[in-house]
Design an enzyme around this catalytic site. Structure first.
Site, short mmCIF file in Angstrom:
data_model
loop_
_atom_site.label_atom_id
_atom_site.label_comp_id
_atom_site.label_asym_id
_atom_site.label_seq_id
_atom_site.Cartn_x
_atom_site.Cartn_y
_atom_site.Cartn_z
N GLY A 40 8.17 5.03 1.59
CA GLY A 40 8.55 6.50 2.03
C GLY A 40 8.21 6.86 3.74
O GLY A 40 8.38 7.58 3.66
N TYR A 41 7.53 5.47 3.94
CA TYR A 41 7.54 6.47 5.90
C TYR A 41 8.23 5.29 6.07
O TYR A 41 8.90 4.14 6.34
CB TYR A 41 6.08 5.97 6.76
CG TYR A 41 5.25 7.13 5.62
CD1 TYR A 41 5.09 8.41 6.19
CD2 TYR A 41 4.80 7.21 4.30
CE1 TYR A 41 4.55 9.80 5.91
CE2 TYR A 41 3.80 8.78 4.14
CZ TYR A 41 4.08 10.06 4.40
OH TYR A 41 3.50 10.68 4.34
N GLY B 156 1.45 5.92 0.93
CA GLY B 156 0.68 6.76 1.46
C GLY B 156 1.18 6.61 2.82
O GLY B 156 1.32 5.51 3.47
N GLU C 92 8.38 -10.60 -0.12
CA GLU C 92 7.61 -11.54 -1.46
C GLU C 92 8.39 -11.78 -2.64
O GLU C 92 8.67 -12.16 -3.28
CB GLU C 92 6.34 -11.10 -1.57
CG GLU C 92 6.13 -9.63 -2.03
CD GLU C 92 6.24 -8.24 -1.56
OE1 GLU C 92 6.81 -7.50 -2.29
OE2 GLU C 92 6.37 -8.59 0.01
N GLY D 243 1.09 -0.98 -0.06
CA GLY D 243 0.51 0.19 -0.04
C GLY D 243 1.23 1.52 -0.19
O GLY D 243 2.07 1.41 0.36
N LEU E 240 3.34 -0.89 4.31
CA LEU E 240 2.04 0.24 4.72
C LEU E 240 1.47 -0.86 6.43
O LEU E 240 1.74 -0.01 7.49
CB LEU E 240 0.89 0.41 3.69
CG LEU E 240 0.06 1.41 4.24
CD1 LEU E 240 0.30 2.35 5.57
CD2 LEU E 240 -1.07 1.83 3.56
#
Length: 358
Positions: A294-295, A226, A337, A224, A252
């Site tokens: 990105g987090y 964001g 994976e 995912g 995520l």
């Protein structure tokens, strides 16, 4: 030299001219880079890349085309490709379409002939930033005005998640697993199938009550795009599920589980996209892992929670895995994976199977 047919413009007005391939559309995206040497089809179809234009640091892209069996989602969702050299004459007996044909079909812009090394340095030094794909004759001030008015969407998960539940079965199955689809990659599902799991994939906004109604042996929160803070309903679902059923969080899912236990995350200046050495803190062993995020979990925020760090990136030292033994919950920031990327950490799925055995 052939006349340029496309260009990209950064937020500060820097321009890079090149040759368009894929869809000939004007689009604004977040510019990031990926250091994988193979797997551009898997990158193109990774739901975590929605709204992002990917600078591919490997210089030759397109040379083996696209094969129908190799997608990581039902269809490509990445925001765009920026490459040094594009090859539109693949040499591969398995290929069914060229990369450009697929990108054109799904309205994804691409540009070749760009100095990708310079772009990568810019991103490394300044962080991910907005970029405009446009015609070479677009005035730079007009391009900057469009970039200034654009904000990165926050609804990526709702767009890439499945809309209705679906399932995959495996002969002689042992476990029933529910995957909460935050943008899951198909190889996560294949990895579970290979280990004797029937897998039911449900939309991201499925409630805890609905998930438990399937009587699962385990739950996976996978993939995912964001910011985890943009998904309060998913956090509520995790809080209601933890301790009731073994859980595995990937990418995520890792940061969402961290938030659900009271830890915090932050947006990295430069995300991890490619292959990185990751240390298992329990064994001391270092293995290569595929990453796309990105987090990252904030250092020290695990203090006072029931989570313990299990893995750490060797280069940048950020937390790459966590576990709560009491609740039978485990997470990885990296992508076990391995599509695309090294297969060293596929053992993570074996660890999840062990949690369900217990």
């Amino acid at each position: 030299m052939k006349p340029y047919t496309a260009k990209i413009v950064l937020s500060d007005g820097r321009e890079f001219y090149g040759y368009g391939f894929g869809a000939k559309v004007e689009a604004i995206r977040e510019l990031v880079f990926d250091t994988a040497m193979v797997g551009y089809q898997e990158i193109l179809s990774d739901p975590a890349y929605v709204d992002q234009a990917v600078v591919l640091t490997y210089p030759l892209i397109g040379n083996y085309g696209v094969a129908d069996e190799d997608y990581e989602a039902k269809y490509p969702v990445a925001g765009g490709f920026v490459v040094r050299e594009y090859n539109d004459s693949p040499s591969n007996f398995r290929y069914t379409k060229t990369l450009s044909e697929v990108m054109e079909e799904y309205n994804i812009p691409g540009i070749a002939g760009v100095d990708t090394r310079a772009l990568t340095r810019i991103i490394r030094q300044e962080g991910a930033q907005k970029v405009l794909f446009t015609s070479p004759d677009t005035p730079v001030e007009e391009a900057k005005a469009k970039l200034d008015s654009w904000t990165l969407p926050t609804d990526g998960v709702s767009r890439v998640s499945c809309k209705k539940r679906w399932l995959t079965r495996t002969p002689g199955h042992i476990y029933d697993v529910v995957v909460l689809d935050l943008g899951v990659k198909y190889n996560v599902i294949r990895s579970l199938n290979r280990r004797g799991c029937n897998v039911t994939i449900v939309p991201f906004d499925t409630t805890a009550e609905e998930i438990l109604a399937f009587a699962p042996d385990g739950i996976v929160l996978a993939g995912g795009p964001g910011n985890p803070a943009d998904l309060p309903s998913v956090l509520e679902t995790i809080e209601q599920l933890k301790g009731k059923v073994p859980m595995l969080g990937i990418s995520l899912g890792h940061t969402l589980i961290g938030h659900a236990y009271g830890a915090t995350s932050y947006k990295m200046r430069v995300g991890h996209r490619g292959s990185f050495p990751v240390k298992d803190l329990r064994t001391g062993r270092v293995k290569m892992a595929a990453e796309n995020h990105g987090y990252s979990m904030r250092e020290g925020s695990l203090m006072g929670t029931k989570l313990v760090a299990t893995h750490r990136n060797v280069v940048l030292k950020d937390i790459e895995g966590m576990i709560c033994e009491e609740d039978k919950v485990m997470t990885t920031q990296f992508c076990p994976e391995s599509n695309p990327g090294p297969t060293d950490y596929r053992e993570v799925f074996d660890g999840f199977i062990d949690l369900m055995k217990k």
